[in-house]
Scaffold this motif. Sequence first.
Motif, mmCIF file in Angstrom:
data_model
loop_
_atom_site.group_PDB
_atom_site.id
_atom_site.type_symbol
_atom_site.label_atom_id
_atom_site.label_comp_id
_atom_site.label_asym_id
_atom_site.label_seq_id
_atom_site.Cartn_x
_atom_site.Cartn_y
_atom_site.Cartn_z
ATOM 1 N N ARG A 173 27.767 59.039 -65.998
ATOM 2 C CA ARG A 173 28.749 59.648 -65.107
ATOM 3 C C ARG A 173 28.151 59.958 -63.743
ATOM 4 O O ARG A 173 26.941 60.134 -63.612
ATOM 5 C CB ARG A 173 29.304 60.940 -65.692
ATOM 6 N N LYS A 174 29.028 60.006 -62.751
ATOM 7 C CA LYS A 174 28.671 60.542 -61.435
ATOM 8 C C LYS A 174 29.947 61.125 -60.831
ATOM 9 O O LYS A 174 30.929 60.404 -60.618
ATOM 10 C CB LYS A 174 28.114 59.438 -60.547
ATOM 11 N N ASP A 175 29.948 62.414 -60.598
ATOM 12 C CA ASP A 175 31.095 63.116 -59.999
ATOM 13 C C ASP A 175 32.375 62.981 -60.819
ATOM 14 O O ASP A 175 33.474 62.960 -60.254
ATOM 15 C CB ASP A 175 31.362 62.616 -58.563
ATOM 16 N N SER A 176 32.242 62.825 -62.099
ATOM 17 C CA SER A 176 33.408 62.787 -62.979
ATOM 18 C C SER A 176 32.933 63.240 -64.362
ATOM 19 O O SER A 176 31.868 62.809 -64.802
ATOM 20 C CB SER A 176 33.963 61.363 -63.043
ATOM 21 N N PRO A 177 33.696 64.103 -65.024
ATOM 22 C CA PRO A 177 33.152 64.696 -66.250
ATOM 23 C C PRO A 177 32.993 63.715 -67.404
ATOM 24 O O PRO A 177 33.772 62.769 -67.552
ATOM 25 C CB PRO A 177 34.185 65.779 -66.601
ATOM 26 N N LEU A 178 31.978 63.939 -68.201
ATOM 27 C CA LEU A 178 31.754 63.158 -69.414
ATOM 28 C C LEU A 178 30.924 64.004 -70.372
ATOM 29 O O LEU A 178 29.945 64.621 -69.968
ATOM 30 C CB LEU A 178 31.018 61.864 -69.063
ATOM 31 N N ILE A 179 31.354 64.031 -71.618
ATOM 32 C CA ILE A 179 30.634 64.822 -72.618
ATOM 33 C C ILE A 179 30.226 63.936 -73.795
ATOM 34 O O ILE A 179 30.821 62.878 -74.030
ATOM 35 C CB ILE A 179 31.491 66.011 -73.124
ATOM 36 N N VAL A 180 29.231 64.388 -74.507
ATOM 37 C CA VAL A 180 28.771 63.706 -75.717
ATOM 38 C C VAL A 180 28.887 64.703 -76.862
ATOM 39 O O VAL A 180 28.428 65.835 -76.741
ATOM 40 C CB VAL A 180 27.300 63.273 -75.584
ATOM 41 N N GLY A 181 29.495 64.283 -77.941
ATOM 42 C CA GLY A 181 29.608 65.139 -79.121
ATOM 43 C C GLY A 181 28.905 64.484 -80.294
ATOM 44 O O GLY A 181 28.959 63.259 -80.453
ATOM 45 N N ILE A 182 28.224 65.297 -81.071
ATOM 46 C CA ILE A 182 27.399 64.746 -82.142
ATOM 47 C C ILE A 182 27.682 65.460 -83.449
ATOM 48 O O ILE A 182 27.829 66.675 -83.479
ATOM 49 C CB ILE A 182 25.910 64.904 -81.765
ATOM 50 N N LYS A 183 27.793 64.680 -84.512
ATOM 51 C CA LYS A 183 27.747 65.245 -85.858
ATOM 52 C C LYS A 183 27.015 64.231 -86.732
ATOM 53 O O LYS A 183 26.866 63.069 -86.319
ATOM 54 C CB LYS A 183 29.135 65.594 -86.372
ATOM 55 N N PRO A 184 26.536 64.626 -87.882
ATOM 56 C CA PRO A 184 25.751 63.684 -88.671
ATOM 57 C C PRO A 184 26.500 62.370 -88.897
ATOM 58 O O PRO A 184 27.623 62.359 -89.392
ATOM 59 C CB PRO A 184 25.519 64.431 -89.983
ATOM 60 N N TYR A 204 27.428 68.140 -75.731
ATOM 61 C CA TYR A 204 26.538 68.204 -74.585
ATOM 62 C C TYR A 204 27.290 67.697 -73.355
ATOM 63 O O TYR A 204 27.961 66.660 -73.410
ATOM 64 C CB TYR A 204 25.290 67.334 -74.838
ATOM 65 N N LEU A 205 27.220 68.430 -72.276
ATOM 66 C CA LEU A 205 27.894 68.027 -71.039
ATOM 67 C C LEU A 205 26.929 67.207 -70.197
ATOM 68 O O LEU A 205 25.906 67.710 -69.768
ATOM 69 C CB LEU A 205 28.339 69.255 -70.235
ATOM 70 N N LEU A 206 27.241 65.953 -69.972
ATOM 71 C CA LEU A 206 26.349 65.108 -69.165
ATOM 72 C C LEU A 206 26.362 65.541 -67.705
ATOM 73 O O LEU A 206 27.408 65.931 -67.182
ATOM 74 C CB LEU A 206 26.807 63.649 -69.221
ATOM 75 N N GLU A 207 25.202 65.434 -67.085
ATOM 76 C CA GLU A 207 25.101 65.665 -65.643
ATOM 77 C C GLU A 207 25.167 64.308 -64.937
ATOM 78 O O GLU A 207 25.053 63.254 -65.561
ATOM 79 C CB GLU A 207 23.766 66.333 -65.309
ATOM 80 N N ASP A 208 25.289 64.373 -63.605
ATOM 81 C CA ASP A 208 25.333 63.131 -62.829
ATOM 82 C C ASP A 208 24.098 62.277 -63.084
ATOM 83 O O ASP A 208 22.978 62.801 -63.167
ATOM 84 C CB ASP A 208 25.386 63.456 -61.322
ATOM 85 N N ASN A 209 24.310 60.978 -63.159
ATOM 86 C CA ASN A 209 23.233 59.990 -63.317
ATOM 87 C C ASN A 209 22.422 60.153 -64.594
ATOM 88 O O ASN A 209 21.274 59.735 -64.652
ATOM 89 C CB ASN A 209 22.298 59.983 -62.096
ATOM 90 N N GLU A 210 23.014 60.750 -65.591
ATOM 91 C CA GLU A 210 22.389 60.755 -66.914
ATOM 92 C C GLU A 210 23.045 59.662 -67.748
ATOM 93 O O GLU A 210 24.276 59.569 -67.813
ATOM 94 C CB GLU A 210 22.555 62.116 -67.588
ATOM 95 N N PHE A 211 22.211 58.865 -68.358
ATOM 96 C CA PHE A 211 22.676 57.742 -69.174
ATOM 97 C C PHE A 211 22.528 58.138 -70.634
ATOM 98 O O PHE A 211 21.443 58.546 -71.053
ATOM 99 C CB PHE A 211 21.828 56.496 -68.906
#
Length: 297
Positions: A173-184, A204-211
């Motif tokens: 993401r960059k300047d637009s929200p994206l989250i990652v959710g995890i369960k087993p 987990y809330l991704l920050e800009d330029n996190e892949f």
Amino acid sequence: MCGIVGYLGKNKAQDILVEGLSKLEYRGYDSAGIAIMENGEIESDKCKGRLSNLQSKLEEKPIQGRIGIGHTRWATHGEPSDVNSHPHLNKDGSIAVVHNVIIENYIELKEELISLGYEFKSETDTEVIPHLVDHYYEGNLLDAVIKATKRMDGSYAIGVMTEKEPNKLIAVRKDSPLIVGIKPGETFIASDIPAILNHTRDIYLLEDNEFVVIEEDKVTILDENKELVSKGFKEEEILASSLVIKNQDGTYVDRFRKRFMIPIRDVKDRVIAFGGRVLDDSKPKYINSPENIVYSK
Ligand code: GLU
């Protein structure tokens, strides 16, 4: 603004993607689509209009598979139409991309790609992405996505998959929200929390330029130099899912297992940023969909 969802896990991706998209309807949209890895090949369906239009098509011709991406579109470049709907694919259909927001330099990228022989089907800015990833692909999807995003100006949240690495999803993401959710055994991506709240609260809330690289047995979050992004989590709890830590010698062996807790402060900020209102300290809710409890302790 519209919505992205992604899923890799043990269950039927189609159901999870469509359910996730339905929870993002409050963001507004004019078309919807999904792409799923079915027996090693990307199968995609998309259409203009309500999500129920897509659901009817999928009821007639379901797509099997456990890995996929989905999108609700709010058109910025190109009218709402079946062909302009996401996902967008490269020429041979081996790379699929969903994208939120705008690639500002898409005209120059499109001209460059056309001069290299790429053909465009849609009027969208988004379609440059699968072709750019195709252009840079040399056997490693993450490398290709990093190279492609370095060429892209503008704002984006994107989800990418390829038949060449069929058990993997990548998002950034960059300047637009994206989250990652995890369960087993399952990992989710989404534009916002309600899309995956039925499945997990480990988010987990991704920050800009996190892949984020999502694979069967691990989720890795890296910066554009492929360095592991270290995270501070408030609570430590053993969870079957794990992040992978990169050692100094470049190997990924040391795992740490922590529960992904969203600091309540961040959630409140996000609720307000999305036009919501925090009703009380423990249960912020969206103003338009009060049944969506965004966070409850
Ligand atoms: N700019 C892209 C398009 O027009 C994505 C719009 C969106 O965020 O849905 O297709």
